[in-house]
Design a protein around this motif. Structure first.
Motif, PDB file in Angstrom:
ATOM      1  N   GLY A  24     -54.105 -39.272  71.671  1.00 34.45           N
ATOM      2  CA  GLY A  24     -53.679 -38.548  72.866  1.00 34.45           C
ATOM      3  C   GLY A  24     -54.660 -38.698  74.016  1.00 34.45           C
ATOM      4  O   GLY A  24     -54.252 -38.932  75.160  1.00 34.45           O
ATOM      5  N   SER A  25     -55.966 -38.597  73.716  1.00 31.26           N
ATOM      6  CA  SER A  25     -56.976 -38.689  74.778  1.00 31.26           C
ATOM      7  C   SER A  25     -56.998 -40.071  75.407  1.00 31.26           C
ATOM      8  O   SER A  25     -57.137 -40.215  76.626  1.00 31.26           O
ATOM      9  N   VAL A  26     -56.871 -41.116  74.565  1.00 27.75           N
ATOM     10  CA  VAL A  26     -56.869 -42.485  75.092  1.00 27.75           C
ATOM     11  C   VAL A  26     -55.657 -42.674  76.005  1.00 27.75           C
ATOM     12  O   VAL A  26     -55.771 -43.216  77.116  1.00 27.75           O
ATOM     13  N   LEU A  27     -54.497 -42.183  75.564  1.00 30.27           N
ATOM     14  CA  LEU A  27     -53.285 -42.298  76.386  1.00 30.27           C
ATOM     15  C   LEU A  27     -53.454 -41.558  77.707  1.00 30.27           C
ATOM     16  O   LEU A  27     -53.095 -42.066  78.767  1.00 30.27           O
ATOM     17  N   LEU A  28     -54.013 -40.346  77.637  1.00 28.90           N
ATOM     18  CA  LEU A  28     -54.194 -39.564  78.859  1.00 28.90           C
ATOM     19  C   LEU A  28     -55.157 -40.278  79.808  1.00 28.90           C
ATOM     20  O   LEU A  28     -54.887 -40.404  81.007  1.00 28.90           O
ATOM     21  N   GLY A  29     -56.276 -40.783  79.267  1.00 29.71           N
ATOM     22  CA  GLY A  29     -57.249 -41.501  80.092  1.00 29.71           C
ATOM     23  C   GLY A  29     -56.611 -42.708  80.772  1.00 29.71           C
ATOM     24  O   GLY A  29     -56.872 -42.988  81.948  1.00 29.71           O
ATOM     25  N   LEU A  30     -55.753 -43.417  80.040  1.00 28.98           N
ATOM     26  CA  LEU A  30     -55.050 -44.567  80.618  1.00 28.98           C
ATOM     27  C   LEU A  30     -54.138 -44.116  81.763  1.00 28.98           C
ATOM     28  O   LEU A  30     -54.112 -44.730  82.833  1.00 28.98           O
ATOM     29  N   CYS A  31     -53.391 -43.028  81.538  1.00 29.91           N
ATOM     30  CA  CYS A  31     -52.523 -42.491  82.599  1.00 29.91           C
ATOM     31  C   CYS A  31     -53.347 -42.169  83.849  1.00 29.91           C
ATOM     32  O   CYS A  31     -52.900 -42.383  84.976  1.00 29.91           O
ATOM     33  N   MET A  32     -54.558 -41.652  83.640  1.00 30.09           N
ATOM     34  CA  MET A  32     -55.384 -41.176  84.754  1.00 30.09           C
ATOM     35  C   MET A  32     -55.906 -42.314  85.629  1.00 30.09           C
ATOM     36  O   MET A  32     -56.298 -42.090  86.770  1.00 30.09           O
ATOM     37  N   VAL A  33     -55.948 -43.546  85.098  1.00 30.76           N
ATOM     38  CA  VAL A  33     -56.382 -44.668  85.946  1.00 30.76           C
ATOM     39  C   VAL A  33     -55.215 -45.585  86.322  1.00 30.76           C
ATOM     40  O   VAL A  33     -55.197 -46.143  87.420  1.00 30.76           O
ATOM     41  N   LEU A  34     -54.236 -45.756  85.426  1.00 33.82           N
ATOM     42  CA  LEU A  34     -53.179 -46.739  85.688  1.00 33.82           C
ATOM     43  C   LEU A  34     -52.202 -46.265  86.762  1.00 33.82           C
ATOM     44  O   LEU A  34     -51.781 -47.049  87.614  1.00 33.82           O
ATOM     45  N   PHE A  35     -51.831 -44.985  86.753  1.00 35.91           N
ATOM     46  CA  PHE A  35     -50.890 -44.506  87.770  1.00 35.91           C
ATOM     47  C   PHE A  35     -51.484 -44.574  89.187  1.00 35.91           C
ATOM     48  O   PHE A  35     -50.821 -45.078  90.092  1.00 35.91           O
ATOM     49  N   PRO A  36     -52.738 -44.113  89.387  1.00 33.27           N
ATOM     50  CA  PRO A  36     -53.317 -44.299  90.722  1.00 33.27           C
ATOM     51  C   PRO A  36     -53.405 -45.787  91.110  1.00 33.27           C
ATOM     52  O   PRO A  36     -53.168 -46.139  92.267  1.00 33.27           O
ATOM     53  N   ALA A  37     -53.718 -46.663  90.136  1.00 31.92           N
ATOM     54  CA  ALA A  37     -53.836 -48.097  90.433  1.00 31.92           C
ATOM     55  C   ALA A  37     -52.493 -48.667  90.889  1.00 31.92           C
ATOM     56  O   ALA A  37     -52.426 -49.493  91.799  1.00 31.92           O
ATOM     57  N   LEU A  38     -51.418 -48.195  90.255  1.00 28.27           N
ATOM     58  CA  LEU A  38     -50.065 -48.650  90.599  1.00 28.27           C
ATOM     59  C   LEU A  38     -49.748 -48.377  92.074  1.00 28.27           C
ATOM     60  O   LEU A  38     -49.076 -49.165  92.732  1.00 28.27           O
ATOM     61  N   LEU A  39     -50.253 -47.265  92.581  1.00 28.51           N
ATOM     62  CA  LEU A  39     -49.893 -46.825  93.929  1.00 28.51           C
ATOM     63  C   LEU A  39     -50.836 -47.318  95.016  1.00 28.51           C
ATOM     64  O   LEU A  39     -50.514 -47.229  96.202  1.00 28.51           O
ATOM     65  N   GLN A  40     -52.021 -47.833  94.635  1.00 28.40           N
ATOM     66  CA  GLN A  40     -53.085 -47.988  95.623  1.00 28.40           C
ATOM     67  C   GLN A  40     -52.720 -48.890  96.801  1.00 28.40           C
ATOM     68  O   GLN A  40     -53.093 -48.607  97.934  1.00 28.40           O
ATOM     69  N   SER A  41     -51.945 -49.963  96.555  1.00 26.42           N
ATOM     70  CA  SER A  41     -51.632 -50.864  97.678  1.00 26.42           C
ATOM     71  C   SER A  41     -50.818 -50.116  98.730  1.00 26.42           C
ATOM     72  O   SER A  41     -50.965 -50.346  99.935  1.00 26.42           O
ATOM     73  N   TYR A  42     -49.953 -49.206  98.303  1.00 32.12           N
ATOM     74  CA  TYR A  42     -49.162 -48.422  99.262  1.00 32.12           C
ATOM     75  C   TYR A  42     -50.013 -47.332  99.927  1.00 32.12           C
ATOM     76  O   TYR A  42     -49.838 -47.041 101.104  1.00 32.12           O
ATOM     77  N   VAL A  43     -50.924 -46.730  99.136  1.00 32.35           N
ATOM     78  CA  VAL A  43     -51.776 -45.676  99.704  1.00 32.35           C
ATOM     79  C   VAL A  43     -52.625 -46.252 100.847  1.00 32.35           C
ATOM     80  O   VAL A  43     -52.824 -45.607 101.872  1.00 32.35           O
ATOM     81  N   LYS A  44     -53.090 -47.499 100.664  1.00 37.00           N
ATOM     82  CA  LYS A  44     -53.853 -48.158 101.730  1.00 37.00           C
ATOM     83  C   LYS A  44     -53.027 -48.257 103.000  1.00 37.00           C
ATOM     84  O   LYS A  44     -53.544 -48.068 104.103  1.00 37.00           O
ATOM     85  N   GLN A  45     -51.725 -48.568 102.853  1.00 33.14           N
ATOM     86  CA  GLN A  45     -50.857 -48.672 104.037  1.00 33.14           C
ATOM     87  C   GLN A  45     -50.657 -47.315 104.700  1.00 33.14           C
ATOM     88  O   GLN A  45     -50.539 -47.220 105.917  1.00 33.14           O
ATOM     89  N   ILE A  46     -50.595 -46.248 103.895  1.00 30.83           N
ATOM     90  CA  ILE A  46     -50.366 -44.910 104.451  1.00 30.83           C
ATOM     91  C   ILE A  46     -51.595 -44.445 105.225  1.00 30.83           C
ATOM     92  O   ILE A  46     -51.493 -43.973 106.351  1.00 30.83           O
ATOM     93  N   THR A  47     -52.773 -44.597 104.605  1.00 33.76           N
ATOM     94  CA  THR A  47     -53.981 -43.978 105.157  1.00 33.76           C
ATOM     95  C   THR A  47     -54.797 -44.950 106.006  1.00 33.76           C
ATOM     96  O   THR A  47     -55.768 -44.526 106.638  1.00 33.76           O
ATOM     97  N   ASN A  48     -54.420 -46.241 106.018  1.00 36.49           N
ATOM     98  CA  ASN A  48     -55.207 -47.256 106.716  1.00 36.49           C
ATOM     99  C   ASN A  48     -56.668 -47.258 106.269  1.00 36.49           C
ATOM    100  O   ASN A  48     -57.563 -47.547 107.056  1.00 36.49           O
ATOM    101  N   SER A  49     -56.894 -46.876 105.025  1.00 36.67           N
ATOM    102  CA  SER A  49     -58.258 -46.920 104.501  1.00 36.67           C
ATOM    103  C   SER A  49     -58.179 -47.093 102.996  1.00 36.67           C
ATOM    104  O   SER A  49     -57.102 -47.047 102.412  1.00 36.67           O
ATOM    105  N   ASP A  50     -59.338 -47.302 102.374  1.00 39.42           N
ATOM    106  CA  ASP A  50     -59.373 -47.461 100.923  1.00 39.42           C
ATOM    107  C   ASP A  50     -60.296 -46.388 100.345  1.00 39.42           C
ATOM    108  O   ASP A  50     -60.942 -46.599  99.332  1.00 39.42           O
ATOM    109  N   ASP A  51     -60.353 -45.226 101.043  1.00 41.45           N
ATOM    110  CA  ASP A  51     -61.300 -44.175 100.658  1.00 41.45           C
ATOM    111  C   ASP A  51     -60.884 -43.435  99.401  1.00 41.45           C
ATOM    112  O   ASP A  51     -61.707 -43.069  98.584  1.00 41.45           O
ATOM    113  N   PHE A  52     -59.577 -43.151  99.296  1.00 34.42           N
ATOM    114  CA  PHE A  52     -59.133 -42.365  98.140  1.00 34.42           C
ATOM    115  C   PHE A  52     -57.801 -42.866  97.614  1.00 34.42           C
ATOM    116  O   PHE A  52     -57.111 -43.631  98.272  1.00 34.42           O
ATOM    117  N   ALA A  53     -57.463 -42.427  96.406  1.00 32.18           N
ATOM    118  CA  ALA A  53     -56.209 -42.810  95.772  1.00 32.18           C
ATOM    119  C   ALA A  53     -55.362 -41.556  95.594  1.00 32.18           C
ATOM    120  O   ALA A  53     -55.849 -40.446  95.806  1.00 32.18           O
TER     121      ALA A  53
END
Lengths: 419, 87
Positions: free
Chosen positions: A150-179
């Motif tokens: 369970g912990s390994v799965l949760l840890g994976l969720c905690m990095v993979l979901f933000p990674a999935l979105l990051q290219s779009y977040v950069k477009q929204i915020t015009n920066s790479d400061d946060f996810a």
């Protein structure tokens, strides 16, 4: 003695999370007063969640009876706070252990892989820990296996979901400061992708005049009270005055009774939120402090409203479109033989608004409208599909709201069936 | 001095803002009590200063409260700049 440690200390979730808070405070080298206050408050937060759960269940139980009488169907209201609060009785220990160890896995992944995200939305960490614990338990896992996997799965969720979105977040915020660290990611990813292919980002939602009056729904207590009042009164009218007054309210007028039950549900959610707030107040800073020392170049993954100020109009448009999709789905679901998912204002507001912001960043107005609509479909169909996998928890008339809970639950449920 | 940081749910965004406000105060060498909560609770609480994202914080603006509206809740520089006149 050993028995007492294993059963009473580690087996009592409230004490367990208090212990985690204590360790976190010691690691941060806090003063004695802070350590005592922080540990006690964390335990109290957990107890408050349980108290709120009882309030929510009493109201949901009545809603279920009315709904059943009115439509001869089972109606389910997705609400993370409600389902997690209810689940703490049976799965409190699993949730607490998976949550804390999942954070450790998150830090390790950020340190040693290219996914440098630290997931700081503590309440969502807790909800996902709970979902994973429930699905794995229902699938037959127990003890150390359950906690480690369970912990390994949760840890994976905690990095993979933000990674999935990051290219779009950069477009929204015009920066790479946060996810963005929020388990509605799939809906946001769908919105961003739909916007990219079907929209035009030049026609931004921010060039239109949108009335500001709807922003009062940002207030969760107001949004929950309002939705539940409308739902309860409609269902009470269909169930009929005589049924409600003779079977449920003990003679109190059925409309007055429905109003009070609706507000009772909202009060329960308010209590649970207060408990969650106190509970994570000690754990998140400790997590962040440790993460900052171990992974200095990591990006914080934050709650979804952090992107709202970048496109306030898309927030309103996104909410309306998502909710519309939820209303349409409510009539489609029973025709497909699935449970009726009653759209809640809170999940549709927060995830619909975020989907609107993502869709707008890649595809302007059309992206915001279509993207948020897609999100609304996702958070109606996924909870309905997830319901049978929750075992006895599925009978509680509530379920997880956001899209990632549904997807993770369905994938894990499918894998568990293979064994 | 008590500073209250506010968001719609009182869970995620306001919490991160609180951590950033505390960071800003340390960098400015000032001290204050900083807490976070939801909009409904904020209406009933006393504080010397209310901070939140610009798209919701104005609903607390009834002329009796000192309010700071943030464009980017992650920008400690912006927080420092807007906080300084009140300290």
């Amino acid at each position: 003695m050993f028995n007492m440690i294993m059963k009473d200390i580690l087996g009592t979730p409230a004490i367990l999370v208090g212990l985690f808070a204590l360790i976190g405070l010691l690691l941060q080298k806090k003063g004695v007063a802070d350590i005592i206050a922080g540990t006690l408050k964390t335990i109290m937060g957990f107890v408050i969640i349980g108290a709120g759960a009882n309030v929510i269940i009493s109201s949901l139980d009545i809603f279920g009876k009315m709904f059943n009488k009115a439509f001869h169907l089972s109606g389910v209201i997705p609400n993370n706070e409600a389902i997690v609060a209810v689940a703490q009785n049976a799965f409190g220990m699993e949730t607490a252990l998976i949550m804390v160890l999942g954070m450790v896995v998150n830090i390790l992944l950020a340190r040693f892989t290219r996914f440098k995200y630290i997931f700081l939305t503590g309440h969502h960490t807790m909800f996902m820990a709970c979902l994973i614990g429930v699905i794995l338990s229902t699938g037959g896992l127990k003890g150390a296996d359950l906690v480690i996997i369970g912990s390994v799965l949760l840890g994976l969720c905690m990095v993979l979901f933000p990674a999935l979105l990051q290219s779009y977040v950069k477009q929204i915020t015009n920066s790479d400061d946060f996810a963005v660290g929020h388990f509605g990611s799939l809906g946001y990813f769908a919105a961003g992708t739909i916007g990219k292919y079907f929209g035009n980002k030049e026609n931004s939602t921010e060039n239109i005049k949108v009335p500001k009056q709807l922003s009062f729904l940002r207030d969760t207590s107001v949004a929950v009270s309002l939705t539940m009042t409308i739902l309860f009164v409609i269902v009470a009218l269909f169930a009929g005055q005589s049924f409600v007054e003779s079977e449920l309210s003990g003679g109190t007028n059925f409309i007055v009774y429905s109003l009070i039950q609706a507000i009772t549900f909202a009060a329960g959610v308010y209590i649970v939120l207060a408990g969650v707030r106190i509970l994570i107040a000690e754990i998140v800073p400790a997590f962040k402090g440790i993460a900052d020392q171990i992974v200095p170049n990591a990006k914080p993954a934050l709650d979804c409203p952090t992107v709202f100020p970048f496109a306030p109009n898309a927030v309103i448009i996104g909410f309306i479109m998502s909710f519309l999709a939820g209303l349409i789905s409510m009539f489609v679901l029973p025709a497909l033989g699935l449970a009726v998912i009653v759209p809640g204002l809170v999940p549709h507001f927060f995830t619909g608004a975020t989907a609107g912001v993502f869709g707008n960043a890649t595809g302007g107005r059309r992206g915001a409208i279509l993207g948020a609509f897609a999100n609304g479909l996702l958070i109606s169909f996924l909870p309905a599909l997830l319901l049978p996998l929750l075992g006895t928890l599925g009978f509680e008339k509530t379920t997880f709201g956001d899209s990632d809970f549904g997807v993770v639950g369905l994938i894990l449920g499918f894998i568990m069936r293979l064994f | 001095m008590r500073i209250l940081v506010v968001c719609g749910n009182g869970l995620g965004s306001s919490f991160i803002m609180e951590l950033n406000v505390k960071k800003a105060l340390v960098e400015l060498g000032k001290e204050a009590v900083v807490e976070h909560t939801d909009l409904a609770t904020a209406r009933t609480e006393k504080a010397d200063l209310f901070i939140g994202a610009k798209d919701i914080i104005h609903s607390l603006n009834d002329g009796t409260r000192k309010i700071i509206a943030l464009e980017n809740v992650m920008n400690v520089g912006e927080i420092k700049e807007k906080l300084t006149p009140y300290l």
